[in-house]
Design a protein around this motif. Structure first.
Motif, mmCIF file in Angstrom:
data_model
loop_
_atom_site.group_PDB
_atom_site.id
_atom_site.type_symbol
_atom_site.label_atom_id
_atom_site.label_comp_id
_atom_site.label_asym_id
_atom_site.label_seq_id
_atom_site.Cartn_x
_atom_site.Cartn_y
_atom_site.Cartn_z
ATOM 1 N N ILE A 291 -37.997 5.536 22.117
ATOM 2 C CA ILE A 291 -38.000 5.172 20.688
ATOM 3 C C ILE A 291 -38.471 6.360 19.856
ATOM 4 O O ILE A 291 -37.887 6.694 18.824
ATOM 5 C CB ILE A 291 -38.918 3.951 20.450
ATOM 6 C CG1 ILE A 291 -38.409 2.741 21.241
ATOM 7 C CG2 ILE A 291 -38.987 3.593 18.968
ATOM 8 C CD1 ILE A 291 -39.405 1.598 21.316
ATOM 9 N N ILE A 292 -39.517 7.014 20.352
ATOM 10 C CA ILE A 292 -40.062 8.143 19.584
ATOM 11 C C ILE A 292 -39.031 9.259 19.462
ATOM 12 O O ILE A 292 -38.850 9.853 18.393
ATOM 13 C CB ILE A 292 -41.368 8.654 20.248
ATOM 14 C CG1 ILE A 292 -42.455 7.585 20.089
ATOM 15 C CG2 ILE A 292 -41.823 9.966 19.632
ATOM 16 C CD1 ILE A 292 -43.654 7.799 20.976
ATOM 17 N N VAL A 293 -38.335 9.512 20.548
ATOM 18 C CA VAL A 293 -37.309 10.567 20.507
ATOM 19 C C VAL A 293 -36.251 10.213 19.450
ATOM 20 O O VAL A 293 -35.803 11.059 18.682
ATOM 21 C CB VAL A 293 -36.668 10.756 21.907
ATOM 22 C CG1 VAL A 293 -35.423 11.622 21.801
ATOM 23 C CG2 VAL A 293 -37.667 11.401 22.835
ATOM 24 N N LYS A 294 -35.905 8.940 19.402
ATOM 25 C CA LYS A 294 -34.906 8.541 18.393
ATOM 26 C C LYS A 294 -35.451 8.729 16.978
ATOM 27 O O LYS A 294 -34.737 9.172 16.087
ATOM 28 C CB LYS A 294 -34.492 7.088 18.622
ATOM 29 C CG LYS A 294 -33.590 6.941 19.825
ATOM 30 C CD LYS A 294 -33.003 5.559 19.894
ATOM 31 C CE LYS A 294 -32.101 5.455 21.117
ATOM 32 N NZ LYS A 294 -31.728 4.091 21.422
ATOM 33 N N HIS A 295 -36.721 8.386 16.784
ATOM 34 C CA HIS A 295 -37.314 8.630 15.456
ATOM 35 C C HIS A 295 -37.232 10.113 15.100
ATOM 36 O O HIS A 295 -37.022 10.482 13.950
ATOM 37 C CB HIS A 295 -38.794 8.231 15.454
ATOM 38 C CG HIS A 295 -39.035 6.763 15.278
ATOM 39 N ND1 HIS A 295 -38.689 6.080 14.152
ATOM 40 C CD2 HIS A 295 -39.621 5.847 16.088
ATOM 41 C CE1 HIS A 295 -39.034 4.799 14.272
ATOM 42 N NE2 HIS A 295 -39.603 4.627 15.443
ATOM 43 N N LEU A 296 -37.415 10.944 16.128
ATOM 44 C CA LEU A 296 -37.444 12.383 15.864
ATOM 45 C C LEU A 296 -36.062 12.983 15.665
ATOM 46 O O LEU A 296 -35.908 13.973 14.948
ATOM 47 C CB LEU A 296 -38.129 13.099 17.040
ATOM 48 C CG LEU A 296 -39.646 12.886 17.166
ATOM 49 C CD1 LEU A 296 -40.117 13.253 18.553
ATOM 50 C CD2 LEU A 296 -40.390 13.699 16.116
ATOM 51 N N THR A 297 -35.056 12.390 16.287
ATOM 52 C CA THR A 297 -33.754 13.068 16.298
ATOM 53 C C THR A 297 -32.599 12.272 15.703
ATOM 54 O O THR A 297 -31.686 12.861 15.124
ATOM 55 C CB THR A 297 -33.354 13.409 17.752
ATOM 56 O OG1 THR A 297 -33.326 12.184 18.493
ATOM 57 C CG2 THR A 297 -34.328 14.366 18.408
ATOM 58 N N ASP A 298 -32.610 10.959 15.873
ATOM 59 C CA ASP A 298 -31.425 10.177 15.489
ATOM 60 C C ASP A 298 -31.360 9.895 13.997
ATOM 61 O O ASP A 298 -32.398 9.797 13.330
ATOM 62 C CB ASP A 298 -31.437 8.839 16.215
ATOM 63 C CG ASP A 298 -30.743 8.926 17.558
ATOM 64 O OD1 ASP A 298 -30.564 7.879 18.177
ATOM 65 O OD2 ASP A 298 -30.394 10.054 17.971
ATOM 66 N N SER A 299 -30.146 9.689 13.531
ATOM 67 C CA SER A 299 -29.988 9.190 12.158
ATOM 68 C C SER A 299 -29.719 7.700 12.247
ATOM 69 O O SER A 299 -29.001 7.249 13.148
ATOM 70 C CB SER A 299 -28.790 9.838 11.483
ATOM 71 O OG SER A 299 -29.000 11.207 11.433
ATOM 72 N N PRO A 300 -30.279 6.935 11.352
ATOM 73 C CA PRO A 300 -30.035 5.486 11.430
ATOM 74 C C PRO A 300 -28.580 5.161 11.095
ATOM 75 O O PRO A 300 -27.972 5.818 10.256
ATOM 76 C CB PRO A 300 -30.976 4.918 10.364
ATOM 77 C CG PRO A 300 -31.215 6.040 9.426
ATOM 78 C CD PRO A 300 -31.100 7.310 10.212
ATOM 79 N N ASP A 301 -28.041 4.153 11.761
ATOM 80 C CA ASP A 301 -26.681 3.714 11.462
ATOM 81 C C ASP A 301 -26.756 2.694 10.323
ATOM 82 O O ASP A 301 -27.193 1.558 10.520
ATOM 83 C CB ASP A 301 -26.083 3.090 12.732
ATOM 84 C CG ASP A 301 -24.739 2.465 12.468
ATOM 85 O OD1 ASP A 301 -24.234 1.764 13.350
ATOM 86 O OD2 ASP A 301 -24.191 2.661 11.351
ATOM 87 N N LEU A 302 -26.352 3.137 9.152
ATOM 88 C CA LEU A 302 -26.510 2.278 7.967
ATOM 89 C C LEU A 302 -25.276 1.432 7.680
ATOM 90 O O LEU A 302 -25.213 0.752 6.663
ATOM 91 C CB LEU A 302 -26.831 3.148 6.742
ATOM 92 C CG LEU A 302 -28.138 3.936 6.829
ATOM 93 C CD1 LEU A 302 -28.282 4.859 5.636
ATOM 94 C CD2 LEU A 302 -29.336 3.003 6.911
ATOM 95 N N SER A 303 -24.318 1.444 8.600
ATOM 96 C CA SER A 303 -23.058 0.758 8.267
ATOM 97 C C SER A 303 -23.252 -0.744 8.082
ATOM 98 O O SER A 303 -22.506 -1.385 7.361
ATOM 99 C CB SER A 303 -22.007 1.030 9.341
ATOM 100 O OG SER A 303 -22.498 0.541 10.575
ATOM 101 N N ARG A 304 -24.265 -1.321 8.714
ATOM 102 C CA ARG A 304 -24.453 -2.771 8.575
ATOM 103 C C ARG A 304 -25.396 -3.129 7.416
ATOM 104 O O ARG A 304 -25.634 -4.293 7.129
ATOM 105 C CB ARG A 304 -25.013 -3.347 9.880
ATOM 106 C CG ARG A 304 -23.960 -3.302 10.997
ATOM 107 C CD ARG A 304 -24.345 -4.190 12.150
ATOM 108 N NE ARG A 304 -24.618 -5.542 11.712
ATOM 109 C CZ ARG A 304 -25.645 -6.279 12.153
ATOM 110 N NH1 ARG A 304 -26.494 -5.771 13.006
ATOM 111 N NH2 ARG A 304 -25.817 -7.505 11.723
ATOM 112 N N VAL A 305 -25.945 -2.092 6.800
ATOM 113 C CA VAL A 305 -26.860 -2.342 5.688
ATOM 114 C C VAL A 305 -26.039 -2.536 4.409
ATOM 115 O O VAL A 305 -25.113 -1.753 4.159
ATOM 116 C CB VAL A 305 -27.816 -1.137 5.514
ATOM 117 C CG1 VAL A 305 -28.671 -1.279 4.280
ATOM 118 C CG2 VAL A 305 -28.675 -0.964 6.746
#
Ligand SMILES: Nc1ncnc2c1ncn2[C@@H]1O[C@H](COP(=O)(O)OP(=O)(O)OP(=O)(O)O)[C@@H](O)[C@H]1O
Length: 693
Positions: A255-269
């Motif tokens: 989870i932490i790695v994702k916080h550090l590197t991933d972009s959130p997928d906003l398509s469902r927002v």
């Protein structure tokens, strides 16, 4: 890939909360040290254990005098540094769970004594929503929450966090489990304490306690700025709207790695919230919203966008850093004093004056249409059917629209004919009428850091829950505030009320003609009296709404107001007469009097008994003078729609009819209609907002 490995290594070296090996609260063992009826701290009787969290066990207890509290028994292996805790203890805000004390018992065991919140926390609410969505066979429930519910939680949590920030505190542990629903009021709990509680084997070192899903990336670097709270609020908003977490994984490290590197997928927002979540979830804290106020405005949640009325304004005597936000969403409502046209009233920091902001936000009808579209879109997305079925549905919808174009197009053109000029005028007027605050006593929101950078900041001088101003005092402050508004802002509000009243007139016309012509063929002649009545009602109400804008700043002098009303009544009578003739409405109906009155004023009538213009003018002048016409348009009236006022108007009209007869039942319908329409269209400050301040 390389980057991911590096980040993974970083995650491994990060300090993780003491209980990280099993971060999900649901799996924690629920063994409590104390049993019901145990007496702790010499004065609290334990009633039951509520739950076990990262810091320790939480109990529901009552004091000897019967005060209900929640007691948190801090785990033995944690050290509690009491120096500085007082800062948290003395915070008071409607959207914060009050901390009463932190103390030690005879065994040197540390306890936190706090307000007991009976309602569920957001974690429970979200879990319930997920369960309901999973078992919803009709697939109409969203996988997260309904948008209005999400806004309600978000605004409440933001208000609490804004107060913490303005007091110089960072929550550090914003997560759904720390947001509570207290009878419709969102409360932020567990704030600030993480700073004072640390694992004993790392004495003196402040521990990161946040659950990983809500932890901002910079926490790994030991940075605890207020931006971490905005990050967590962004994650929570994402979760509420989609039912999913932006960054999830099997292990804390993942989870932490994702916080550090991933972009959130906003398509469902939903579109409206993409920007605010995108900004809140920025890896670089400096790219996040500057403060809660900016975050709220990015979420399209400035006060002037919520056409509801205030319920509570909470003040904190310690508040020095500017305004605080307060959210009291009973019935899902914001805590500002907001008029029908979107005005906002709030006391300023010294509590000496109130500001009534007028709308500069989105036009209410446009907003309603947009919301309906986004609801429809959400429903469409939630529809779990095969693409083929969706295609058939879409084609059917288009076909239905095409088949009905013969009446849809004229109706839409009519709507456009009125709406477009209104929208343009409103927009121009509002552009001219900036700024959003009109009280000289109020600080311009854009000129002072931390001071309400959206329109709805409220500051206060009292602990929540204890009224410090009488109803009369608050009323007088609101009056002052109303009186300080510019002419342009009043005009804009008048335009909005006028538009609303036009819609009400349309509805009245529809209802009355459907009822009145149920057994008559639809012809222009048959329809004319209904159109006539709707027009007279609308004109009468529109004028009163305009005059009301000049009256709203003071309680007013009754006699003068009656004279002004009478003059407008005479105009309404004249218009009614002219329109009646233009539309060829029979004016000789129902002219008989129930009481054998004198023949006066005979010169007002033709020999056939049909009223002349003078009769119509005299009738309505008398009627408007008799009724206190400033009441239904007063934003501070007791209730939005008083049926008593409508009854009085109808009875009053009957009385006037005995003196100066006019066609009936049109006269009574016009009198009642004007009162209904003005009340429905005029802005209104909800009265229990006044009583609870
Ligand atoms: N003031 C309160 N009133 C009512 N229930 C509370 C109160 N504070 C906490 N609780 C409940 O007690 C339980 C444990 O709370 P606690 O805050 O210790 O744990 P947590 O939030 O799960 O974890 P952490 O301590 O890491 O934040 C939760 O179910 C929470 O809803």
């Amino acid at each position: 890939m390389m980057k991911r490995h590096a980040m993974s290594a970083l995650a491994d070296t990060m300090e993780l909360p003491a209980d990280y090996s099993n971060p999900m609260p649901s799996t924690r063992s629920m063994k409590f040290t104390h049993s019901p009826n145990d007496l702790v701290l010499d004065r609290y009787t334990i009633r039951r254990g509520i739950g076990v969290g990262g810091f320790g066990e939480v109990y529901f207890a009552v004091s000897q005098a019967g005060k209900e509290v929640a007691l948190k028994r801090i785990q033995r292996n944690l050290e509690v540094e009491l120096r500085g805790v007082s800062h948290c203890l003395n915070l008071k805000h409607l959207n914060l769970v009050s901390l009463h004390d932190v103390c030690r018992d005879a065994d040197d065991q540390a306890w936190v004594v706090m307000e007991y919140v009976a309602g569920p926390n957001l974690r429970e609410v979200l879990d319930d929503a997920a369960k309901s969505a999973a078992s919803d066979s009709r697939n109409v429930l969203p996988s997260g929450m309904f948008e209005s519910q999400a806004r309600h939680w978000f605004a409440g949590a933001a208000a609490g966090v804004a107060h913490l920030h303005s007091a110089g505190l960072v929550h550090r542990d914003i997560k759904p489990g720390n947001l509570f629903d207290d009878n419709g009021i969102v409360k932020v709990g567990d704030y600030g304490l993480s700073k004072f509680i640390s694992a004993s084997h790392r004495s003196g070192h402040t521990e990161s306690i946040g659950t990983f899903h809500y932890m901002a990336p910079e926490i790994g670097r030991g940075q605890y700025g207020r931006e971490i709270d905005l990050y967590a609020l962004g994650v929570i908003l994402f979760e509420m709207l989609t039912g999913e977490l932006p960054f999830d994984g099997e292990t804390p490290q993942e989870i932490i790695v994702k916080h550090l590197t991933d972009s959130p997928d906003l398509s469902r927002v939903p579109n409206q919230y993409r920007n605010v979540i995108h900004r809140c979830l920025q890896k670089d804290p400096s790219k996040r919203p500057r403060d809660v106020a900016e975050m709220l405005s990015l979420a399209s949640m400035p006060a002037d966008q919520t056409p509801v009325l205030a319920e509570v304004v909470s003040f904190d005597s310690k508040e020095q850093n500017g305004a605080t936000f307060c959210f009291h969403p009973k019935n899902n409502r914001r805590s500002e004093l907001v008029g029908a046209a979107g005005g906002v009233a709030s006391p300023n920091a010294d509590g000496a004056s109130m500001v009534l902001n007028t709308s500069t936000g989105e036009e209410p009808i446009a907003r309603a249409v947009r919301n309906s579209f986004s609801d429809a879109r959400a429903w469409w997305r939630a529809l779990e059917t095969s693409p083929g079925v969706k295609l058939v549905l879409a084609i059917s919808a288009v076909a239905i629209l095409l088949i009905n174009t013969h009446w849809l197009l004229p109706v839409l053109s009519m709507v456009g004919f009125f709406y477009v000029p209104y929208y343009v005028i409103r927009h121009v007027v509002l552009q001219l009428s900036e700024p959003t605050s009109y009280s000289p006593g109020a600080t311009d929101s854009r000129s002072v850091p931390h001071q309400n950078s959206t329109a709805h900041a409220v500051a206060n001088v009292r602990p929540a829950g204890k009224p410090v101003m009488t109803k009369a005092q608050v009323r007088s402050l609101l009056r002052t505030s109303l009186s300080e508004r510019t002419r342009l802002s009043r005009s804009a509000e008048w335009a909005t009320s006028g538009m609303t009243s036009m819609i009400v007139a349309g509805v009245l016309l529809l209802l009355s003609s459907v009822i009145g012509m149920r057994s008559t063929p639809l012809t222009p002649i048959a329809l004319a009296p209904y159109v006539w009545m709707a027009l007279v009602i609308w004109l009468g109400a529109f004028g009163l709404l305009g005059i009301g804008k000049f009256w709203e700043g003071s309680e007013g002098e009754g006699l003068v107001r009656r004279l002004v009303s009478a003059s407008w009544g005479a105009c309404v009578g004249l218009l009614a007469y002219a329109l009646g003739h233009f539309l060829m409405v029979p004016m000789d109906e129902g002219l008989g009097r129930d009481i054998d009155a004198t023949v006066l004023p005979v010169s007002f009538y033709l020999e056939s008994g049909v009223p002349k213009a003078a009769a119509m003018m005299g009738h309505f002048a008398l009627l408007f003078a008799l009724l206190r016409m400033w009441k239904p348009v007063d934003p501070l009236r007791r209730v939005r729609l008083s049926l008593w006022a409508v009854t009085v108007a109808v009875v009053g009209e009957w009385v006037v009819h005995q003196i100066v007869p006019v066609p009936q039942p049109a006269g009574m319908l016009i009198a009642g209609g004007v009162i209904v329409m003005t009340q429905l269209s005029a802005p209104w400050v909800k009265s229990n907002a006044i009583s609870t301040i």
